[in-house]
Design an enzyme around this catalytic site. Structure first.
Site, mmCIF file in Angstrom:
data_model
loop_
_atom_site.group_PDB
_atom_site.id
_atom_site.type_symbol
_atom_site.label_atom_id
_atom_site.label_comp_id
_atom_site.label_asym_id
_atom_site.label_seq_id
_atom_site.Cartn_x
_atom_site.Cartn_y
_atom_site.Cartn_z
ATOM 1 N N LYS A 171 0.835 -1.214 0.000
ATOM 2 C CA LYS A 171 0.000 0.000 0.000
ATOM 3 C C LYS A 171 0.864 1.258 0.000
ATOM 4 O O LYS A 171 0.542 2.253 -0.672
ATOM 5 C CB LYS A 171 -0.928 0.009 1.210
ATOM 6 C CG LYS A 171 -1.864 1.221 1.248
ATOM 7 C CD LYS A 171 -2.808 1.243 0.055
ATOM 8 C CE LYS A 171 -3.602 2.541 -0.036
ATOM 9 N NZ LYS A 171 -4.390 2.855 1.149
ATOM 10 N N LYS A 240 0.941 12.090 4.722
ATOM 11 C CA LYS A 240 1.320 11.102 5.732
ATOM 12 C C LYS A 240 1.824 9.822 5.081
ATOM 13 O O LYS A 240 2.838 9.247 5.488
ATOM 14 C CB LYS A 240 0.113 10.823 6.627
ATOM 15 C CG LYS A 240 0.359 9.800 7.741
ATOM 16 C CD LYS A 240 0.002 8.381 7.348
ATOM 17 C CE LYS A 240 -1.478 8.219 7.108
ATOM 18 N NZ LYS A 240 -1.840 6.794 6.816
#
Length: 293
Positions: A171, A240
């Site tokens: 991911k 992030k």
């Protein structure tokens, strides 16, 4: 009936809860914010007042949380999952987290008779609400078999990448590529504009050739060219995820100049594009502000 707990009822967790309830699972949710709990209760989801109450009621607990730090706090905190550990429960973390965090938590949970799977998702709030997300999964085979009936109702595609932590790696890499592709797609649109070529015609040509990407196929037509910028994923969350990628690259001792440039540009964009803005607005670094037609 399999009982499913969901911790984190934001845009993604809400959709997962509603999808699984409609599929016939007994769903109990929890969120740190009272207003979020109240909103889900109004939609018919059973809402618990604590993490402990969710763990006590569930066979499978799904986490949908913003950061690896919050995942660790929910698992290890004074009133977290550890404090209410029930042997046999499987924790499925759908957050974009750090692989070492997942591996550490998996080892601690295993010692308590519980299991941990990292299964970060793509597809946004719409995918969560319709059960059409994609999952990249890090898990032991036996643990994955146990939760597969739930994952199958939550997602349209599932790829078992490897052991715990492998889903996180996949991911992180995916989002790094998406971040880089948004920058290159913006530059492509800038070239088209300067050369007097219609952007939609250019896009049609790109998507018929080898230059296409998920960004040109999905992001540009659905959220950028039309000025919508309403994907449900923020600049803050993408920044992030890029920091996670930079951290992982550093830990692996790799020197990756394109990744480094991507991280720098996204970090510097904070000066002009706020955290709460849609992440597709990164294209405005090249194209300037776009408004809905």
């Amino acid at each position: 009936m399999t009982a499913v707990g969901i911790i984190g009822l934001g845009n993604m967790g809400r959709g997962m809860a509603l999808t699984l309830r409609s599929a016939g699972f007994a769903v109990t949710g929890y969120d740190a914010l009272q207003a979020t709990r109240d909103a889900l209760a109004a939609e018919g989801i059973a809402v618990a007042a604590s993490i402990g109450a969710v763990v006590a009621a569930a066979d499978i607990v799904i986490l949908s949380l913003p950061t690896a730090e919050i995942v660790a706090r929910v698992v290890e905190g004074a009133d977290g999952i550890f404090a209410h550990a029930r042997p046999g429960v499987v924790i499925v973390d759908t957050s974009t987290s750090h692989p070492e965090t997942s591996r550490r938590l998996a080892a601690l949970l295993k010692a308590r008779g519980m299991a941990f799977i990292d299964a970060p998702v793509s597809g946004g709030p719409k995918g969560a609400a319709t059960g059409t997300m994609t999952m990249v999964i890090g898990a032991e085979d036996a643990d994955l078999v146990r939760v597969m009936p739930v994952l199958e109702r939550m997602s349209a595609k599932r790829v078992h990448v490897g052991g715990v932590g492998a889903g996180n790696v996949a991911k992180i890499v995916n989002n790094l590529l998406c971040a880089a592709h948004l920058l290159t797609a913006a530059e492509a649109l800038r070239i088209a504009d300067a050369a007097g070529v219609d952007a939609e015609r250019l896009l049609e040509g790109l998507n018929a050739g080898s230059g296409r990407s998920g960004v040109t196929l999905v992001n540009v037509p659905n959220w950028i060219l039309n000025g919508a910028f309403d994907s449900g994923f923020t600049m803050q969350l993408m920044r992030k995820d890029i920091r996670l990628a930079s951290q992982l690259i550093g830990e692996l001792g790799l020197a990756l100049p394109i990744a480094a440039d991507t991280a720098r540009i996204w970090a510097e964009s904070a000066a002009t594009i706020g955290d709460k803005e849609d992440f597709n607005r990164i294209v405005e670094l090249q194209l300037g502000p776009l408004s809905k037609p």
